[in-house]
Design an enzyme around this catalytic site. Structure first.
Site, PDB file in Angstrom:
ATOM      1  N   THR A 282       0.611   4.534   0.950  1.00 33.56           N
ATOM      2  CA  THR A 282       0.697   5.359   2.150  1.00 33.56           C
ATOM      3  C   THR A 282       1.119   4.514   3.344  1.00 33.56           C
ATOM      4  OG1 THR A 282      -1.064   6.752   1.289  1.00 33.56           O
ATOM      5  CG2 THR A 282      -0.534   6.978   3.621  1.00 33.56           C
TER       6      THR A 282
ATOM      7  N   ASP B 102       0.868  -1.166   0.000  1.00 38.37           N
ATOM      8  CA  ASP B 102       0.000   0.000   0.000  1.00 38.37           C
ATOM      9  C   ASP B 102       0.911   1.223   0.000  1.00 38.37           C
ATOM     10  OD1 ASP B 102      -2.394   1.513   0.226  1.00 38.37           O
ATOM     11  OD2 ASP B 102      -1.962   1.779   2.355  1.00 38.37           O
TER      12      ASP B 102
ATOM     13  N   ASP C 160      -2.293  -0.197   6.520  1.00 36.77           N
ATOM     14  CA  ASP C 160      -2.442   0.474   7.807  1.00 36.77           C
ATOM     15  C   ASP C 160      -3.841   1.051   8.023  1.00 36.77           C
ATOM     16  OD1 ASP C 160      -2.369   2.518   5.999  1.00 36.77           O
ATOM     17  OD2 ASP C 160      -0.848   3.714   7.030  1.00 36.77           O
TER      18      ASP C 160
END
Length: 779
Positions: free
Chosen positions: A304, A302, A534
């Site tokens: 970010t 991912d 996250d």
């Protein structure tokens, strides 16, 4: 039916009310611990079938009065003690990191918003929840600002559910949009949290491949050892040999068949791996996950929090067409204040633009599935988000400008006025400006991703952002193949995911459902997939992946699902995780052959000597030098050696290529010694001594092969074991029931055997055994 007590909003329960509920047993309970209790560790390590068999065999040896033959019990006790010590050490490390990674619940008490642990909550507490929170209690909504909830852990449906005042919520639900106040209606045993908190993980995870194979071997041996031992004992008595000889031979055979050190070594290696990773601030939630990550060949990232640090910086607002910059900036500031989101983008904008006072009439906070947020104030409605999800068709001039900015590495959001905040897209949006945001690249990103690519782990980027922007950032991070990117918002409702994963490396504008389907496609292509994330938009993908990694700064729902939690949110720690996993698995696969050699030749010799006129060739004490010097001690050190090569998945074949020729060699030489003993009228003490000698020499050759590639340490280890084995014959004869080899008549028998042992072993290893095993498809 009594009416439910409703504590005042923004005040909550008083201290006296909290104490009353605690006394009434209306207090919540903590999540089940990730590790076993000390009592369970002792019980599970002590009360095993093999320990029971060893104790029984020790009791039989006591009947013979040959107490030195009880030495094998000392080895068993030491093995068990080491296993208990390592697991307790790993437990303490994991428990400590669990506390560090645990999220607090924001609760109203006496008019103050306080952070409390899950087990501090009581019935009727008012929890302030926001995007990313996972409910630890059952409750009802007391106040809401467009609260969206993922109840897939309960209903199986991944679509978000809008919750209004008075609606009920079940423990395990995840807040994926908006904020609200939830009143706890059921806590502790009254809620579903114990069953639901990790339900997704439990449904998804499989046990360690390595432990499955080893346990399969143990299961087969369980049904083999006792009947074979009984048959050997009865046949020895029927040949007219004494009870003591029958007992000692049977015990030696059964002790030889038990690979107790293999189970221990695997458990200790995984526990030691968890401890080592804990020192690097990596929480391992399941020991088999270390093995799962070691087998990973595709790592889905991912953007970010993984490629970038997660710190977003607002660069500027670019007015669109004839819009006034000052007016656009003022309206944008009011919009962000009205929505009052707490995600990274909202925080970056609020920090740059401030939070002017505004009274919204309608608010639609950001959600992962919608990918935009909006609010109505001053009799107008505004939205902010990804252009593809705001416009039915993005205007061509706007699309071209966004493409140019994205190529420069900007994350571009559209600020637009709309006539109504409808879903899934707002009604009649008119662009007012483009919001330019930059992502901060992680300091060691290039080195980290370069390491993974050098280790044959393919890197794929799956993000909800613009694919051009994502590809630009991935290129800055040194990830290869980023020119092969695709906008997942343009692939339709039923895309060919198998084709997509084969053709592209960067996926942008990906919805949570699409992330999971992309991972499924990689798995269908026979890849072992790890996923990092996250946020709540990563939940479905993390659940689908073979191995999942979450950042400690991520949502509590994400952390509760992941196999690994990076306590410092430092993705560079993944280098250590991959290395540790590969080291553990490669070394266990390598040394397992040494344990199974003893098991194989013990089973074969037991079967043979049931029908022979001579006694079983070993006493229990005589196996100790072989078990400790050729297997136990060296494998402990070899298991700690660095070996970061990719896992081959050839466990049984690797083991058998060493174990089968070695076991055949041992059995052949022992039968030859038995025949020579009859020919030269050697005593049992003499033939058993020669059997120990030749078995030790063949085991030493197997140790040498297992230790490859050789270095100074490994050569020194093999030489040391050979020296200690020699000293056993020179000075330990009385202890280990061995006769002196300084006898020329005896030398005439054993010297030719010793000289021939190495070439015969090599022929079996590289010749017949290798050809036979190469034709067998081992799983």
């Amino acid at each position: 039916m009594t009416e439910r007590y409703l504590p005042p909003l923004e005040h909550g329960l008083t201290a006296a009310e909290v104490q009353a509920r605690i006394k009434a047993g209306q207090q919540n309970e903590p999540l089940p611990p990730l590790t076993r209790s000390i009592k369970q560790i002792f019980r599970d390590n002590l009360l095993t079938l093999f320990n029971a068999i060893n104790v029984l065999l020790g009791g039989l040896v006591l009947l013979t009065g040959s107490y030195k033959n009880l030495l094998f019990l000392f080895v068993v006790i030491m093995n068990t003690a080491i296993g208990i010590f390592q697991e307790i050490r790993a437990k303490r490390q994991v428990d400590k990191l669990t506390i560090l990674s645990a999220a607090k619940n924001q609760v109203w008490r006496d008019g103050q918003l306080v952070a409390l642990d899950q087990d501090e909550l009581v019935q009727d507490d008012l929890l302030s929840v926001t995007r990313g929170d996972q409910l630890p209690i059952d409750g009802i909504v007391r106040a809401t600002t467009a609260l969206e909830v993922d109840e897939s852990q309960i209903t199986g449906e991944a679509e978000p559910v809008i919750k209004g005042n008075g609606d009920s919520l079940t423990s395990g639900s995840v807040i994926i949009g908006g904020h609200g106040v939830i009143q706890a209606t059921a806590v502790g045993h009254g809620s579903f949290i114990k069953q639901l908190a990790r339900q997704a993980k439990q449904n998804k995870r499989t046990s360690s491949q390595l432990l499955t194979i080893i346990n399969r071997i143990i299961k087969i041996l369980t049904f083999t050892i006792i009947p074979l031992g009984a048959a050997l004992f009865i046949s020895t008595l029927m040949r007219g040999q004494g009870q003591n000889r029958a007992i000692l031979g049977t015990v030696a055979a059964m002790v030889g068949m038990i690979p107790e050190g293999l189970v221990l070594l695997t458990s200790v290696a995984l526990a030691a791996g968890a401890f080592t990773l804990g020192r690097h601030k990596v929480l391992v939630r399941e020991l088999p996950a270390i093995e799962a990550l070691a087998r990973v060949d595709v790592l889905c990232l991912d953007k970010t929090g993984t490629i970038t640090s997660g710190q977003l910086k607002f660069e500027r607002v670019e007015p669109w067409q004839n819009a006034d910059l000052q007016q656009v900036t003022t309206r944008l500031a009011k919009l962000m204040s009205a929505i009052n989101d707490d995600n990274e983008t909202a925080q970056a904008l609020q920090m740059a633009l401030g939070k002017p006072a505004v009274t919204p009439t309608e608010v639609l906070p950001f959600s992962s599935s919608r990918k935009w947020s909006g609010a109505s104030f001053d009799e107008q409605s505004f939205v902010i988000g990804a252009p593809e999800f705001i416009f039915e068709t993005v205007p061509e001039t706007l699309k071209q400008r966004i493409a140019v900015l994205a190529q420069d590495g900007y994350r571009v959001l559209v600020f637009a006025q709309t006539s109504a905040l409808t879903t899934p897209k707002p009604t009649a949006p008119q662009a007012l400006g483009l919001i330019l945001i930059t992502d901060e690249l992680r300091p060691n990103a290039k080195a980290t991703f370069g390491f993974f690519e050098n280790q044959d782990v393919a890197l794929k980027v799956i993000s909800g952002d613009n694919p051009v922007t994502v590809a630009s950032i991935a290129q800055r991070a040194g990830i290869h193949g980023v020119d092969q990117f695709i906008d997942m918002s343009q692939v339709g409702t039923q895309p060919d995911y198998d084709h997509l994963v084969a053709a592209y490396n960067v996926f942008g504008r990906v919805t949570p459902q699409q992330k999971a389907k992309l991972i499924q496609a990689y798995q269908r292509a026979d890849h072992t997939v790890a996923m990092t994330g996250d946020g709540v938009n990563d939940l479905l993908a993390l659940r689908q992946a073979d191995c999942s990694i979450a950042m400690a700064t991520g949502s509590e729902a994400t952390k509760s699902l992941a196999d690994f939690v990076l306590i410092d949110s430092n993705f560079d720690a993944m280098i250590q995780v991959l290395n540790e996993g590969r080291r553990v698995i490669n070394n266990i696969e390598r040394v397992a052959a040494l344990y199974l050699i003893k098991t194989m030749y013990s089973v074969a010799l037991t079967l043979i000597f049931i029908f022979m006129s001579h006694s079983y060739p070993f006493e229990p004490i005589q196996l100790t030098p072989i078990s400790s010097l050729m297997v136990g001690i060296p494998t402990f050190f070899l298991a700690l050696q660095p070996d970061y090569t990719r896992i081959t998945g050839r466990f049984m074949k690797q083991v058998m290529e060493i174990a089968v020729p070695s076991a055949i060699c041992v059995v052949g030489y022992i039968l030859a010694i038995d025949l020579l003993g009859t020919e030269f009228q050697l005593t049992f003490a003499a033939t058993s001594t020669l059997s120990v000698l030749l078995t030790g020499i063949i085991s030493l050759n197997a140790l040498l092969i297992t230790a490859r590639p050789l270095n100074r340490f490994k050569i020194g280890l093999v030489v040391l074991m050979a020296t200690l084995f020699t000293l056993v014959f020179l000075f330990g004869g009385s202890i280990f029931s061995l006769v002196s080899l300084i006898d020329w008549q005896l030398a005439a028998v054993y010297l030719p055997l010793m000289i021939s042992a190495y070439p015969v072993f090599v022929i079996l290893q590289n010749g017949l055994g290798h050809r036979i095993l190469s034709k067998i498809k081992w799983r």
